[in-house]
Write a protein that holds these residues in place. Structure first.
Motif, PDB file in Angstrom:
ATOM      1  N   THR A  20       0.841  -1.196   0.000  1.00  0.00           N
ATOM      2  CA  THR A  20       0.000   0.000   0.000  1.00  0.00           C
ATOM      3  C   THR A  20       0.875   1.245   0.000  1.00  0.00           C
ATOM      4  O   THR A  20       2.057   1.196   0.344  1.00  0.00           O
ATOM      5  CB  THR A  20      -0.917   0.048   1.248  1.00  0.00           C
ATOM      6  OG1 THR A  20      -0.130   0.258   2.410  1.00  0.00           O
ATOM      7  CG2 THR A  20      -1.731  -1.239   1.383  1.00  0.00           C
ATOM      8  N   CYS A  21       0.267   2.354  -0.387  1.00  0.00           N
ATOM      9  CA  CYS A  21       0.947   3.645  -0.292  1.00  0.00           C
ATOM     10  C   CYS A  21      -0.096   4.742  -0.142  1.00  0.00           C
ATOM     11  O   CYS A  21      -1.278   4.542  -0.463  1.00  0.00           O
ATOM     12  CB  CYS A  21       1.842   3.907  -1.505  1.00  0.00           C
ATOM     13  SG  CYS A  21       0.984   4.140  -3.071  1.00  0.00           S
ATOM     14  N   ASP A  22       0.332   5.867   0.354  1.00  0.00           N
ATOM     15  CA  ASP A  22      -0.566   7.008   0.459  1.00  0.00           C
ATOM     16  C   ASP A  22      -0.968   7.470  -0.936  1.00  0.00           C
ATOM     17  O   ASP A  22      -0.158   7.430  -1.872  1.00  0.00           O
ATOM     18  CB  ASP A  22       0.112   8.172   1.192  1.00  0.00           C
ATOM     19  CG  ASP A  22       0.296   7.902   2.670  1.00  0.00           C
ATOM     20  OD1 ASP A  22      -0.365   6.991   3.207  1.00  0.00           O
ATOM     21  OD2 ASP A  22       1.105   8.616   3.295  1.00  0.00           O
ATOM     22  N   ASN A  56       1.423   9.870  -2.586  1.00  0.00           N
ATOM     23  CA  ASN A  56       2.815   9.476  -2.794  1.00  0.00           C
ATOM     24  C   ASN A  56       3.002   8.898  -4.202  1.00  0.00           C
ATOM     25  O   ASN A  56       3.015   7.686  -4.406  1.00  0.00           O
ATOM     26  CB  ASN A  56       3.245   8.471  -1.721  1.00  0.00           C
ATOM     27  CG  ASN A  56       4.734   8.227  -1.724  1.00  0.00           C
ATOM     28  OD1 ASN A  56       5.421   8.457  -2.715  1.00  0.00           O
ATOM     29  ND2 ASN A  56       5.236   7.736  -0.600  1.00  0.00           N
ATOM     30  N   SER A 100       6.016   6.371  -4.675  1.00  0.00           N
ATOM     31  CA  SER A 100       5.779   5.011  -4.204  1.00  0.00           C
ATOM     32  C   SER A 100       4.807   4.286  -5.121  1.00  0.00           C
ATOM     33  O   SER A 100       4.975   3.087  -5.391  1.00  0.00           O
ATOM     34  CB  SER A 100       5.254   5.036  -2.763  1.00  0.00           C
ATOM     35  OG  SER A 100       5.323   3.754  -2.197  1.00  0.00           O
ATOM     36  N   ARG A 101       3.827   4.986  -5.620  1.00  0.00           N
ATOM     37  CA  ARG A 101       2.891   4.379  -6.565  1.00  0.00           C
ATOM     38  C   ARG A 101       3.643   3.877  -7.809  1.00  0.00           C
ATOM     39  O   ARG A 101       3.411   2.765  -8.278  1.00  0.00           O
ATOM     40  CB  ARG A 101       1.812   5.399  -6.944  1.00  0.00           C
ATOM     41  CG  ARG A 101       0.724   4.829  -7.800  1.00  0.00           C
ATOM     42  CD  ARG A 101      -0.444   5.791  -8.020  1.00  0.00           C
ATOM     43  NE  ARG A 101      -0.016   7.145  -8.263  1.00  0.00           N
ATOM     44  CZ  ARG A 101      -0.459   8.199  -7.585  1.00  0.00           C
ATOM     45  NH1 ARG A 101      -1.328   8.052  -6.612  1.00  0.00           N
ATOM     46  NH2 ARG A 101      -0.033   9.411  -7.880  1.00  0.00           N
ATOM     47  N   LYS A 126      -5.198   5.377   1.552  1.00  0.00           N
ATOM     48  CA  LYS A 126      -4.290   4.319   1.103  1.00  0.00           C
ATOM     49  C   LYS A 126      -4.736   3.692  -0.213  1.00  0.00           C
ATOM     50  O   LYS A 126      -5.885   3.269  -0.367  1.00  0.00           O
ATOM     51  CB  LYS A 126      -4.170   3.210   2.152  1.00  0.00           C
ATOM     52  CG  LYS A 126      -3.493   3.641   3.429  1.00  0.00           C
ATOM     53  CD  LYS A 126      -2.039   3.956   3.202  1.00  0.00           C
ATOM     54  CE  LYS A 126      -1.352   4.312   4.502  1.00  0.00           C
ATOM     55  NZ  LYS A 126       0.051   4.611   4.303  1.00  0.00           N
TER      56      LYS A 126
END
Length: 186
Positions: free
Chosen positions: A144-146, A149, A152-153, A170
């Motif tokens: 998962t990522c914010d 972000n 990170s995605r 998320k």
């Protein structure tokens, strides 16, 4: 020497301390749900001494198969290093609780601020996927990522992450760990 995943070691003490100061400078110690933040708050005063750092490495190093009293699931922590330079870390949680299923996932990773935007997060996640499958029997893994972000995605998608949904802030992705990804052996 190329970066590689290793079990935590006292051999990177000096660069680890520098990396933790970078994380503190950007406010990583203020995150309420991050393992890194909790460790920054708990260990910061003990890391500078050789004995304190060795105790920390002994506590977080390698694999923990026992669930802690506070509900933290068994996990494996690996560090991403190049020679004696600490670049980042990845934690592989062996199972999902309801909270981890919704927000945390199997995988948590962090790259020190001065080493970002160089492909380390993608390479580290790619290198960890075979370990997750072969050593821990995880497949697929949830990452998962914010939703804010973008970096990170991109990392998750570059490693084969398939978007499932968004829960609160998320984004949730599943990655098949047993499928080889490009450049899996770094």
């Amino acid at each position: 020497m190329s970066p590689q995943l290793i079990a935590p070691t006292v051999d990177v003490h000096a660069s680890f301390l520098a990396a933790m100061e970078e994380f503190r400078a950007e406010g990583a110690d203020r995150s309420p749900h991050s393992n890194l933040a909790r460790e920054l708050r708990t260990w910061h005063d003990r890391w500078p001494s050789a004995e304190g750092f060795a105790a920390y490495v002994g506590t977080v190093g390698g694999t923990s198969y026992d669930e802690r009293a506070d509900g933290v699931v068994p996990s494996t922590t690996l560090w991403w290093v190049e020679g004696d330079t600490y670049l980042g870390r990845i934690a592989l949680r062996h199972r999902l609780t309801g909270t981890l299923l919704a927000y945390g996932g199997h995988v948590g990773y962090a790259v020190r601020p001065s080493a970002r935007r160089r492909g380390h997060a993608t390479a580290m996640l790619r290198a960890a996927l075979p370990y997750a499958h072969q050593e821990l029997g995880l497949d697929p893994v949830l990452v998962t990522c914010d939703d804010t972000n973008a970096g990170s995605r991109r990392v998750i998608e570059a490693c084969g992450g398939v978007f499932e949904d968004q829960r609160a802030e998320k984004l949730r992705y599943w990655i098949h760990a047993r499928r080889p990804t490009a450049d899996a052996h770094i």
